[in-house]
Design a protein around this motif. Structure first.
Motif: not given
Ligand SMILES: Nc1ncnc2c1ncn2[C@@H]1O[C@H](COP(=O)(O)OP(=O)(O)OP(=O)(O)O)[C@@H](O)[C@H]1O
Length: 563
Positions: A332-333, A350-353, A375-377, A382-389
């Motif tokens: 998550l970036s 939120l930043d998370l690996v 739910a995002l993962v 879908r995040p409003a900003e940033g990305e979940v990969l």
């Protein structure tokens, strides 16, 4: 333009989707068109070999053969109707799905009348589609039969028949676009006039009271004039249609009659000339008449309804293809998410690996955003900003087989236990796979209690915990390398929860558990503490040292033994 193309594509797709039906339709059509081939030969032979030689039995036998061909054609015609229906129904279903979905989306669920109107258009389109297929098909098979008949009976006559026929056909086809346009203009003028008349009828008292009679009369007069002009324009194109019929259908008859001396000189007998006339007058001219009538009415109607359907129900956004992730690591970036434009964010930058193979427990007070993170993962939000990969792929585009999310309330459907456990898979070695998963998750007792894999489940008769166990086995069997359990064991006793979580930890891949108990967190390799929009990651001991909130939470959880 693109909308119209979609409707057009539906037409060709419906035709090509049932290739076996099309072949069957072709074969029956050959039989249906048999009399068109036979008629010239039968008439010629009946005259030349029968009646002209005073052998009426031979003559009658030829006519009887033609009669039999008509009977066979009648049976074939019935089969053709069934084949056309089989092709038209999927066309209708496609259109219906398109308009209902499009209208509901556009009307936002508020206008059920819009759906009713659209479905009426679909029924019109289906009827018109079936009529067009029937007409064009009948025309094509008849023309081919007649040409074959003439080639084998009186090839010289083709020079008299085909050129005017082709000219008439070309004239009609050239007039079709104009006919469609003017028919549409006429219909619109008609609708506008009807609307205006309805409005005037409803507001007569106001018109009278405001003294608007003259203006109303002028407006209606203008609209009546418009409609009359549209009707005249339509009539002019309709005249071209009649001319096409005369040129293509009757000019060949006249040319064959006028060319009789030439045909006789060419060695054709009078019976063959009558047979040639039978081809033209009995088969070719009616076929052209049918095509002209069918396309002018049904073809134009089909084009008009498809255009209306396309305009009233915009196409669904194209589904984006799902992507296969390279691994099950989660990144998550700068993820920010809020449930509404004016709501406070649940996650903020939120930043998370979570590396592949990690076992992460997510803890935090109620409302901290644990389910939102799950739910995002899983790509449901879908995040409003940033990305979940996930494995380098945006979570909302990931191949559904690559991850599984089990929520708190497990879903069980009416069906056998095996179907529920394996859904949506049906592996060849189902029994072995089920046995293995059931043993791993610790559900054997429940399987036996319910009466085995083939027992029929009544979802309402199962307890919440039993439903969770079924869903856990289902997730265990899934090919997904990323498993997210969102309080998915909250209705189990601590021992059953421990067994299930241990099974998922051994299973491999990445495991994220929204923890319901302290023991659940203690089993994880790392713990993510959510507190408002702040998050902290660490082991139990680390968090207990640095976070009073975590210490507080842990204190409230029952200090159950860690298994
Ligand atoms: N569908 C929704 N629409 C609007 N707000 C929502 C929605 N779902 C959750 N929220 C709000 O978002 C915040 C986070 O909710 P979330 O369910 O993610 O928290 P949680 O930590 O999982 O809570 P719990 O432990 O009670 O399940 C809460 O304030 C909640 O009220």
């Amino acid at each position: 333009m693109r909308r119209r193309e979609r409707a057009g594509i539906g037409f060709w797709r419906a035709l090509s989707r049932e290739p076996r039906r099309l072949v069957a339709m072709g074969l029956w059509s050959v039989l249906e068109a048999a009399p068109a081939f036979l008629i010239g030969h039968a008439v010629a032979r009946a005259i030349e070999d029968g009646f002209a030689r005073a052998e009426p039995v031979t003559g009658l036998a030829w006519l009887a053969a033609l009669g039999v061909a008509w009977l066979v054609a009648a049976v074939a015609a019935r089969q053709v109707v069934l084949c056309v229906a089989a092709v038209a129904e999927p066309f209708r279903d496609d259109l219906l799905a398109h308009v209902v979905e499009g209208t509901l989306r556009q009307a936002d669920g508020r206008d059920s009348a819009a759906v009713a109107r659209a479905t009426l258009q679909v029924e019109l389109a289906r009827d018109a589609f079936a009529a067009v297929v029937t007409t064009v098909r009948g025309f094509a098979f008849t023309v081919v039969s007649v040409v074959l008949g003439l080639v084998t009976l009186a090839p010289q006559a083709l020079a008299l028949v085909l050129p005017p026929f082709a000219a008439g056909l070309a004239l009609f086809l050239a007039s079709l676009p104009a006919l469609a346009r003017r028919q549409r203009a006429f219909l619109l003028a008609d609708e506008r006039l009807a609307d205006a008349m309805t409005g005037v009828a409803g507001g007569l008292r106001d018109i009278e009271a405001c003294g608007l009679q003259d203006r109303t009369y002028e407006r209606l007069d203008r609209q009546v004039g418009d409609q009359a002009a549209a009707a005249r324009a339509l009539a002019r194109v309709t005249a071209a249609r009649t001319a096409a019929l005369a040129v293509g259908g009757w000019l060949p008859v006249m040319l064959v009659l006028a060319g009789t001396p030439w045909l006789l000189d060419g060695g054709l007998g009078p019976g063959v000339i009558v047979g040639t006339l039978a081809y033209v007058a009995q088969s070719l001219a009616p076929a052209l008449g049918g095509l002209v009538q069918g396309l002018s009415v049904s073809g134009v109607r089909l084009a008009a309804t498809l255009r209306r359907i396309a305009a009233s129900a915009p196409p669904a956004p194209r589904a984006r293809p799902s992507l296969r992730p390279a691994s099950s690591d989660v990144r998550l970036s700068s993820v920010t998410f809020a449930y509404g434009p004016h709501s406070a964010p649940v996650l903020d930058g939120l930043d998370l690996v979570i590396p592949e193979g990690d076992h992460l427990a997510v803890v935090g007070p109620s409302g901290a955003g644990k389910s939102t993170l799950a739910a995002l993962v899983s790509g449901m939000l879908r995040p409003a900003e940033g990305e979940v990969l996930v494995g380098g792929v945006p979570a909302d585009r990931i191949d559904p087989d690559a991850r599984v999310l089990i929520p708190q309330e497990a879903y069980v459907f009416r069906g056998t236990l095996a179907e529920n456990l394996a859904y949506p898979q049906t592996p060849a070695d189902l029994k072995e796979r089920l046995d293995e998963a059931v043993a791993a998750v610790g559900v054997r007792e429940l399987v036996d209690a319910l009466g085995g894999y083939e027992a029929l489940l009544d979802p309402a008769a199962l307890s919440a915990g039993q439903r969770q166990l079924v869903a856990l086995v289902r997730a265990y069997l899934a090919p997904a390398r990323l498993v997210i359990l969102d309080e998915a064991t909250c209705h189990l006793d601590p021992a059953a929860e421990a067994r299930a979580e241990a099974a998922f930890a051994r299973r491999g891949g990445t495991l994220i558990v929204v923890a319901h108990r302290l023991t659940s967190a203690l089993r994880a390799r790392r713990i993510l503490l959510m507190d408002g929009t702040r998050v902290t990651v660490g082991t139990h001991d680390e968090l207990a040292k640095v976070s009073p909130l975590y210490a507080d939470l842990a204190g409230h959880w029952h200090p159950e033994p860690v298994s």
